[in-house]
Design a protein around this motif. Structure first.
Motif, mmCIF file in Angstrom:
data_model
loop_
_atom_site.group_PDB
_atom_site.id
_atom_site.type_symbol
_atom_site.label_atom_id
_atom_site.label_comp_id
_atom_site.label_asym_id
_atom_site.label_seq_id
_atom_site.Cartn_x
_atom_site.Cartn_y
_atom_site.Cartn_z
ATOM 1 N N GLN A 80 0.829 -1.209 0.000
ATOM 2 C CA GLN A 80 0.000 0.000 0.000
ATOM 3 C C GLN A 80 0.867 1.264 0.000
ATOM 4 O O GLN A 80 0.565 2.237 -0.693
ATOM 5 C CB GLN A 80 -0.936 -0.020 1.220
ATOM 6 C CG GLN A 80 -2.016 1.046 1.151
ATOM 7 C CD GLN A 80 -2.748 1.069 -0.197
ATOM 8 O OE1 GLN A 80 -3.238 0.054 -0.681
ATOM 9 N NE2 GLN A 80 -2.792 2.235 -0.868
ATOM 10 N N GLU A 81 1.955 1.229 0.772
ATOM 11 C CA GLU A 81 2.842 2.402 0.819
ATOM 12 C C GLU A 81 3.549 2.612 -0.514
ATOM 13 O O GLU A 81 3.802 3.746 -0.927
ATOM 14 C CB GLU A 81 3.863 2.262 1.948
ATOM 15 C CG GLU A 81 3.269 2.497 3.330
ATOM 16 C CD GLU A 81 2.619 3.864 3.477
ATOM 17 O OE1 GLU A 81 3.181 4.853 2.967
ATOM 18 O OE2 GLU A 81 1.535 3.958 4.074
ATOM 19 N N LEU A 82 3.874 1.510 -1.193
ATOM 20 C CA LEU A 82 4.478 1.619 -2.535
ATOM 21 C C LEU A 82 3.493 2.276 -3.497
ATOM 22 O O LEU A 82 3.850 3.178 -4.254
ATOM 23 C CB LEU A 82 4.844 0.232 -3.080
ATOM 24 C CG LEU A 82 6.255 -0.298 -2.854
ATOM 25 C CD1 LEU A 82 6.378 -1.694 -3.461
ATOM 26 C CD2 LEU A 82 7.305 0.619 -3.465
ATOM 27 N N VAL A 83 2.245 1.815 -3.428
ATOM 28 C CA VAL A 83 1.208 2.391 -4.302
ATOM 29 C C VAL A 83 1.098 3.894 -4.029
ATOM 30 O O VAL A 83 1.091 4.710 -4.965
ATOM 31 C CB VAL A 83 -0.161 1.694 -4.084
ATOM 32 C CG1 VAL A 83 -1.251 2.408 -4.873
ATOM 33 C CG2 VAL A 83 -0.088 0.232 -4.498
ATOM 34 N N ASP A 84 1.047 4.260 -2.762
ATOM 35 C CA ASP A 84 0.942 5.689 -2.412
ATOM 36 C C ASP A 84 2.141 6.469 -2.925
ATOM 37 O O ASP A 84 2.013 7.571 -3.444
ATOM 38 C CB ASP A 84 0.833 5.863 -0.886
ATOM 39 C CG ASP A 84 -0.546 5.467 -0.394
ATOM 40 O OD1 ASP A 84 -1.420 5.183 -1.238
ATOM 41 O OD2 ASP A 84 -0.744 5.436 0.835
ATOM 42 N N MET A 85 3.329 5.875 -2.761
ATOM 43 C CA MET A 85 4.552 6.538 -3.208
ATOM 44 C C MET A 85 4.521 6.774 -4.722
ATOM 45 O O MET A 85 5.003 7.770 -5.232
ATOM 46 C CB MET A 85 5.751 5.672 -2.827
ATOM 47 C CG MET A 85 7.093 6.197 -3.241
ATOM 48 S SD MET A 85 8.368 5.106 -2.567
ATOM 49 C CE MET A 85 8.834 4.226 -4.020
ATOM 50 N N LEU A 86 3.910 5.827 -5.425
ATOM 51 C CA LEU A 86 3.859 5.920 -6.890
ATOM 52 C C LEU A 86 2.704 6.789 -7.377
ATOM 53 O O LEU A 86 2.551 6.999 -8.575
ATOM 54 C CB LEU A 86 3.728 4.513 -7.494
ATOM 55 C CG LEU A 86 4.937 3.601 -7.264
ATOM 56 C CD1 LEU A 86 4.626 2.172 -7.679
ATOM 57 C CD2 LEU A 86 6.148 4.118 -8.027
ATOM 58 N N GLY A 87 1.893 7.275 -6.448
ATOM 59 C CA GLY A 87 0.860 8.221 -6.852
ATOM 60 C C GLY A 87 -0.565 7.762 -6.611
ATOM 61 O O GLY A 87 -1.496 8.446 -7.003
ATOM 62 N N GLY A 88 -0.750 6.614 -5.990
ATOM 63 C CA GLY A 88 -2.111 6.167 -5.678
ATOM 64 C C GLY A 88 -2.871 5.721 -6.911
ATOM 65 O O GLY A 88 -2.540 4.722 -7.523
ATOM 66 N N GLU A 89 -3.857 6.491 -7.278
ATOM 67 C CA GLU A 89 -4.718 6.155 -8.418
ATOM 68 C C GLU A 89 -3.989 6.294 -9.752
ATOM 69 O O GLU A 89 -3.049 7.078 -9.865
ATOM 70 C CB GLU A 89 -5.909 7.125 -8.465
ATOM 71 C CG GLU A 89 -6.798 7.055 -7.261
ATOM 72 C CD GLU A 89 -7.635 5.794 -7.258
ATOM 73 O OE1 GLU A 89 -8.402 5.613 -8.214
ATOM 74 O OE2 GLU A 89 -7.497 5.003 -6.317
ATOM 75 N N ALA A 90 -4.476 5.582 -10.768
ATOM 76 C CA ALA A 90 -3.959 5.773 -12.122
ATOM 77 C C ALA A 90 -4.461 7.127 -12.628
ATOM 78 O O ALA A 90 -5.650 7.370 -12.644
ATOM 79 C CB ALA A 90 -4.448 4.656 -13.033
ATOM 80 N N PRO A 91 -3.546 8.025 -12.996
ATOM 81 C CA PRO A 91 -3.980 9.364 -13.400
ATOM 82 C C PRO A 91 -4.527 9.394 -14.820
ATOM 83 O O PRO A 91 -4.127 8.598 -15.665
ATOM 84 C CB PRO A 91 -2.701 10.193 -13.305
ATOM 85 C CG PRO A 91 -1.600 9.217 -13.418
ATOM 86 C CD PRO A 91 -2.112 7.853 -13.075
ATOM 87 N N ILE A 261 10.416 9.406 -8.530
ATOM 88 C CA ILE A 261 10.184 10.647 -9.273
ATOM 89 C C ILE A 261 8.863 11.310 -8.890
ATOM 90 O O ILE A 261 8.775 12.525 -8.764
ATOM 91 C CB ILE A 261 10.287 10.392 -10.802
ATOM 92 C CG1 ILE A 261 10.532 11.695 -11.543
ATOM 93 C CG2 ILE A 261 9.082 9.640 -11.347
ATOM 94 C CD1 ILE A 261 11.110 11.500 -12.942
ATOM 95 N N ARG A 262 7.846 10.516 -8.624
ATOM 96 C CA ARG A 262 6.557 11.084 -8.232
ATOM 97 C C ARG A 262 6.655 11.745 -6.848
ATOM 98 O O ARG A 262 6.175 12.859 -6.633
ATOM 99 C CB ARG A 262 5.494 9.982 -8.222
ATOM 100 C CG ARG A 262 4.256 10.257 -7.417
ATOM 101 C CD ARG A 262 3.443 11.360 -8.058
ATOM 102 N NE ARG A 262 2.843 12.213 -7.051
ATOM 103 C CZ ARG A 262 1.551 12.352 -6.851
ATOM 104 N NH1 ARG A 262 0.710 11.713 -7.598
ATOM 105 N NH2 ARG A 262 1.100 13.149 -5.911
ATOM 106 N N ALA A 263 7.294 11.039 -5.908
ATOM 107 C CA ALA A 263 7.379 11.564 -4.549
ATOM 108 C C ALA A 263 8.223 12.835 -4.502
ATOM 109 O O ALA A 263 7.920 13.770 -3.764
ATOM 110 C CB ALA A 263 7.958 10.508 -3.611
ATOM 111 N N VAL A 264 9.285 12.900 -5.314
ATOM 112 C CA VAL A 264 10.178 14.065 -5.281
ATOM 113 C C VAL A 264 9.541 15.265 -5.982
ATOM 114 O O VAL A 264 9.623 16.389 -5.496
ATOM 115 C CB VAL A 264 11.548 13.732 -5.933
ATOM 116 C CG1 VAL A 264 12.400 14.977 -6.074
ATOM 117 C CG2 VAL A 264 12.282 12.690 -5.104
ATOM 118 N N THR A 265 8.899 15.033 -7.123
ATOM 119 C CA THR A 265 8.369 16.164 -7.895
ATOM 120 C C THR A 265 6.944 16.529 -7.494
ATOM 121 O O THR A 265 6.516 17.661 -7.684
ATOM 122 C CB THR A 265 8.323 15.831 -9.410
ATOM 123 O OG1 THR A 265 7.473 14.696 -9.601
ATOM 124 C CG2 THR A 265 9.704 15.505 -9.949
ATOM 125 N N GLY A 266 6.202 15.575 -6.964
ATOM 126 C CA GLY A 266 4.794 15.823 -6.667
ATOM 127 C C GLY A 266 3.923 15.761 -7.920
ATOM 128 O O GLY A 266 2.734 16.032 -7.875
#
Ligand code: GDP
Length: 295
Positions: A80-91, A261-266
């Protein structure tokens, strides 16, 4: 990509064995190994620190669910934390209230911008949408020709004016053409340079002002490690990006940069490139990647 990380993470969790309860000591030992595995995979160190802290808090606070072994429970939290780190939902791609939806692709030279522009057009065409490509990378030798060739092969219309007219003029003409022909999307390939410089930033910013795009996608080479992360961050801070395309995810890099990259850039990863062919672009699903990493 991610093979070593997967192996190392599985090794860290195997130590729980078939024991009934994961003690705080077991957990900390496993998390030390998770931390090492992620750092060795080139995940940004701040991202790793926050990640392991959150897993620890959740694991210690969690009620032991009867249906799961404690090891599974910890792995579920890591997932779950990995999913959150990667951005959660598919954008999703943003859509203009009135077509065309304008998508600018920006990034450093060699990141896969031109290829991704064509791949994205192909993806939209398959969804029965009507994209128009615009060749505004007039600096890299052969970028215009490359996009023309790709567009022809895919049977997607393209607007190009060679390399002697400025990108702003080409972009504006392309936008008018897109409106005239009833295109649903205008995909603009912009100039990349080897390094970020003032001229490049000014040009991208000017195109952004002119086109008022719904999406400004930064194309990042997943093989480029933390350099790609830093470039994505700088572009976002200076120009304002709305999403990322991570290319070369089929490569054999350690993969950690792509993960951070997602966590660093937002900024959310919207697509991943998984090969050189025109159909090798996929929407990004954080959940699927997390599952793949945990093996
Ligand atoms: P640009 O300078 O950013 O426009 O880069 P290009 O689109 O020309 O791409 C640079 C190189 O990367 C080309 O050889 C592409 O075929 C290759 N490339 C782009 N995306 C991918 C990908 O997802 N996987 C692989 N393996 N190669 C890619």
């Amino acid at each position: 990509m991610f093979e070593t990380l997967t192996e190392r993470l599985q090794g860290a969790f195997k130590k729980f064995g078939s024991r009934g309860i994961v003690t705080e000591e077991d957990l900390d030992q496993a998390l030390r190994e998770v931390r090492m595995a992620m750092l060795e995979a080139d995940v940004n160190f701040r991202v790793v620190r926050e990640f392991t802290q959150r897993v620890r808090e959740k694991a210690l606070g969690a009620e032991v669910l009867r249906s799961l072994t404690p090891a599974q429970q910890v792995i579920d939290i890591v997932h779950q934390e990995l999913v959150d780190m990667l951005g959660g939902e598919a954008p999703k791609l943003a859509t203009a209230s009135r077509p065309p939806t304008v998508i600018m692709l920006v990034g450093l030279q060699g990141s896969g911008k031109t290829t991704s522009a064509a791949k994205l057009a192909n993806l939209l065409k398959k969804q029965r949408l009507r994209p128009l490509l615009a060749a505004c990378d007039i600096y890299r030798p052969a970028a215009v020709d490359q996009l023309v060739t790709l567009a022809r092969a895919l049977d997607v219309p393209i607007h190009e004016e060679g390399t002697s007219v400025g990108p702003a003029v080409i972009a504006q003409n392309a936008l008018e053409k897109a409106k005239r022909m009833g295109a649903t999307h205008l995909i603009v390939d912009t100039a990349g340079r080897l390094h970020i410089d003032e001229d490049m930033m000014n040009e991208v910013a000017e195109l952004r002002r002119l086109l008022q795009p719904e999406e400004v996608l930064f194309v990042a080479d997943a093989m480029a490690g933390q350099d790609a992360v830093n470039a994505a961050k700088e572009f976002h801070e200076r120009v304002g990006t709305t999403g990322l395309i991570l290319t070369k995810m089929d490569g054999d890099a350690r993969g950690g940069a792509a993960l951070s990259i997602r966590a660093v850039t937002g900024v959310p990863v919207k697509f991943i490139g998984v090969g050189e062919k025109a159909d090798a672009l996929e929407p990004f699903y954080p959940d699927r990647l997390a599952s793949r990493i945990l093996g």
